[in-house]
Design a protein around this motif. Structure first.
Motif, PDB file in Angstrom:
ATOM      1  N   ALA A 284       0.633  -1.333   0.077  1.00 33.75           N
ATOM      2  CA  ALA A 284       0.238   0.138   0.138  1.00 33.75           C
ATOM      3  C   ALA A 284       0.704   1.129   0.021  1.00 33.75           C
TER       4      ALA A 284
ATOM      5  N   VAL B   4       2.165   2.244  -3.378  1.00 36.55           N
ATOM      6  CA  VAL B   4       0.961   3.095  -4.147  1.00 36.55           C
ATOM      7  C   VAL B   4       1.198   4.438  -3.766  1.00 36.55           C
TER       8      VAL B   4
ATOM      9  N   GLN C 277       4.082   6.673  -5.193  1.00 32.69           N
ATOM     10  CA  GLN C 277       3.687   6.803  -6.647  1.00 32.69           C
ATOM     11  C   GLN C 277       3.177   8.400  -6.684  1.00 32.69           C
TER      12      GLN C 277
ATOM     13  N   ASN D 184     -13.974   2.410  -3.195  1.00 33.91           N
ATOM     14  CA  ASN D 184     -13.519   1.460  -2.678  1.00 33.91           C
ATOM     15  C   ASN D 184     -14.408   0.584  -1.872  1.00 33.91           C
TER      16      ASN D 184
ATOM     17  N   THR E 242      -5.370  -5.981   1.520  1.00 31.80           N
ATOM     18  CA  THR E 242      -4.557  -5.517   0.638  1.00 31.80           C
ATOM     19  C   THR E 242      -5.375  -4.764  -0.603  1.00 31.80           C
TER      20      THR E 242
ATOM     21  N   VAL F 280      -4.929  -0.863  -1.261  1.00 34.90           N
ATOM     22  CA  VAL F 280      -4.252  -0.320  -2.596  1.00 34.90           C
ATOM     23  C   VAL F 280      -5.131   0.417  -3.243  1.00 34.90           C
TER      24      VAL F 280
ATOM     25  N   PHE G  17      -4.929   4.315  -4.142  1.00 30.42           N
ATOM     26  CA  PHE G  17      -4.906   4.446  -5.587  1.00 30.42           C
ATOM     27  C   PHE G  17      -6.001   5.252  -6.031  1.00 30.42           C
TER      28      PHE G  17
ATOM     29  N   GLY H 211      -5.094   8.861  -6.793  1.00 35.08           N
ATOM     30  CA  GLY H 211      -5.236   9.088  -8.459  1.00 35.08           C
ATOM     31  C   GLY H 211      -6.291   9.893  -8.812  1.00 35.08           C
TER      32      GLY H 211
END
Lengths: 432, 432
Positions: free
Chosen positions: A282, A285, A288, A381, A413, A417, A421, A425
């Motif tokens: 995680a 992620v 990033q 999510n 997980t 994630v 994200f 994102g």
């Protein structure tokens, strides 16, 4: 105890049930336990041993005088002896087998030839059988004339000439029927046999599902080899549940509150290690999006909320799914309906908390678009949580892996994630 | 089913146990279920109703022809009728009570006067009693002469002249004893009575702990009012475990895989709402350190790891503690030893993962001091997790709140808040 007053101790423990004495022994500290066992001495009852947690049991056996131990073991039913010695080292096993009478020793040794956690280990050999053509009168006369009837039995098992059980009759039914009635006419509908190699969990399931009181155990040729009674099945049901709960929480399945620090640590580390790996995944992620976070630190403040809500929703779904798999309520017949339902639940919950968090995000940071981003991420999510919460346990089950043991790590997980994200994102796309 | 071929359906369902037919009904979709029930019609067995999940049960009852329903209910034992109607609306209850025979109706109505989830609701009235001064011969003659013995019974309960049970004798023991032996001489050691107002969970615990097969239920004056058998206790044990698992996961305790979307959502929202509040609390902690994070975004990447490890370790401990409370293995006698042990386990685990994460943090971000910070935070959070994991359930239990229900939210709040605070606080002190 400090005075070494054995008489007073015996007096205190006398009225207690073996199970309560075992609980007492589990709760005192190690030194007190050894003193207690030594002092109690000759009065020590074999049943106490069968009631103890495994870790403690070994200590108590070590503390017992060999003669006291022999006496204690000799009093036990064969199925209890099996339970007692199946996890022992071979030389310890041999020592205990030696003190048994011949008949009992053969029975115990034969039980031990069946694999662990099967019906063969659970069954007792003490039972009452009758040829299927007998009538009530013959059965009563036979039982009245017998010397060695078991202490506890509830059914007379009917067998055909090839020793295959064909039905059973309750003692109550025999009592209330005229002597001339054929036993075969008053058998119970609930009758079913249990294969000697059946998993003990399935045995417990069958007792609970079909309200059995006792059930004959048969070998591969359908011949009667023993009988399992409901009290043993109830104990197994209790154990299996306990294991499920502990597995779901990532605790070794045989954990007990009386284990030592080092054992407990050894049991819990693997699961924490798995969690560490998923947590690092995680974090990768998040890494990033370092620039995005550097541009707007509020994202770092809010991102754990999205992940946490997803983790919780996923855990809710997977717990229901794992239970439904265990109770055989979730099968290939309804799996798609259940998946659809959980995704819908995720969507509805997602919308509810999207509105709430959207408002919180907006008001807290005076940034309406931040509210929109967290709201959208929440919906995504929670829908994914619903999907993963069913799909992961079902897939693990299909692969032959215990879903109670491994689902939690996979599902969190996924939700971590996806949560990070989706949130970061979307923020990158919309806010920067 | 599509052809409306009732005969073929009956043929298919005939060999199945009521519990399996109930499972089948739970797994098909709503329309198929109604068709199935209508088509099965007259053959519908009352026992199927008692095996169904509550939500589905109401639907099936609504789909049944009233006459079929009456027939089905009339076949049931009184304790099953109580189980069936205790959650119904009053007019529905009255309709079902009307079809019962007078004796049964009185028994059911009296059971309903006891509070829900007590021994009074579980017990059946069908039992066999004998005066304590009788001998084996008298008991046998009495039973053989009786017309209305229960279908299933395992013990003869001995009562004194004031109707107080004083012991019981198994049918097996009666069978194997000479006629002249006094019943009072061959009673079972395991004998214990159950107060009619005892919680059903405690009843199940007693059966499991003391290996009871059946137990007399007594009123406040110790007079015999009924009997509970082990199959009912086993079903309750199963239910209680199910509730504990679902509560630990924050799912409404009566959740079933067959519930509708809207019900399921309604049950899960409260727990997610609690989780949202705790997540926001944790975010408030993070918000205190916005400047620190802005200065070093790596902190945002690593901080969820500390919180997640604490949450997992806390859940492990609290699950063991909740189970130990439920099985009465954790009492005031050993609570301090258990707390000390869990803190030690947290310390050892903390040190293990501190080393691992210290290295990861150092290597990943080439910042040795970041490694030191995360390592220290890990130790602090895992020790706190061990402490909170025992302390929270024990305190909730003392306050009379079900620890299975509420511990999770409290413990993860503690580990999130402490995790973020320790990590970001140390970072602020050391790195900035």
């Amino acid at each position: 105890l400090d005075d070494g007053d054995a008489e007073r101790l015996t007096e205190l423990l006398e009225p207690l049930h073996a199970a309560d004495i075992a609980d007492l022994l589990e709760q005192v500290d190690d030194d007190t336990r050894v003193d207690l066992v030594r002092l109690y001495g000759r009065e020590f009852d074999g049943e106490i041993l069968t009631e103890l947690d495994e870790g403690i049991r070994e200590e108590v056996i070590a503390a017992l005088h060999p003669e006291v131990l022999s006496d204690a073991v000799r009093e036990l039913d064969t199925d209890d002896v099996v339970d007692l010695i199946e996890d022992m080292e071979e030389d310890q096993q041999a020592a205990i087998l030696d003190v048994l009478e011949d008949v009992d020793r053969v029975a115990v040794e034969q039980s031990l030839t069946y694999p662990e956690e099967t019906a063969g280990r659970l069954m007792q050999r003490e039972m009452v059988v009758a040829p299927e053509h007998w009538n009530v009168g013959e059965a009563i006369d036979y039982m009245r004339a017998q010397d060695g009837l078991p202490d506890q039995f509830y059914h007379v098992i009917l067998i055909d000439p090839r020793l295959r059980p064909t039905g059973y009759v309750t003692l109550g039914r025999i009592m209330s029927s005229p002597r001339s009635v054929k036993l075969a006419q008053i058998t119970e509908d609930s009758f079913r046999t249990i294969p000697v190699l059946q998993d003990e969990g399935d045995v417990a399931y069958a007792f609970n599902q079909y309200h059995l009181i006792s059930a004959p155990v048969v070998d591969a040729d359908d011949r009667l080899v023993g009988v399992i009674t409901i009290d043993d099945a109830m104990a197994i049901l209790d154990e299996e549940h306990e294991e499920d709960i502990l597995r779901l929480a990532g605790v070794g399945e045989e954990s007990a509150i009386s284990d030592r620090v080092i054992e407990t640590t050894r049991r819990r580390v693997p699961w924490l290690a798995v969690n560490l790996v998923t947590a690092i995944l995680a974090s990768l992620v998040i890494a990033q999006f370092e620039n995005v976070i550097a541009g707007m630190v509020a994202l770092a403040v809010l991102m754990p909320i999205v992940a946490s809500m997803g983790g919780n929703a996923g855990t809710q779904t997977l717990t229901v799914a794992v239970r439904a798999l265990a109770t055989k309520d979730l099968t290939s017949a309804n799996v798609w309906r259940v998946v659809r339902r959980e995704v819908m639940v995720g969507l509805v919950n997602g919308l509810v908390f999207a509105v709430v968090m959207g408002l919180v995000g907006w008001v807290w940071f005076s940034a309406p678009m931040l509210g929109v981003v967290i709201a959208l991420a929440m919906v995504v999510n929670l829908v994914v949580a619903g999907l993963a919460g069913v799909a992961v346990p079902v897939l693990l089950d299909k692969l032959g892996i215990d879903p109670a043991l491994a689902s939690g790590a996979f599902v969190t997980t996924v939700t971590d994630v996806v949560g990070f994200f989706a949130f970061l994102g979307l923020a990158a796309a919309v806010l920067i």
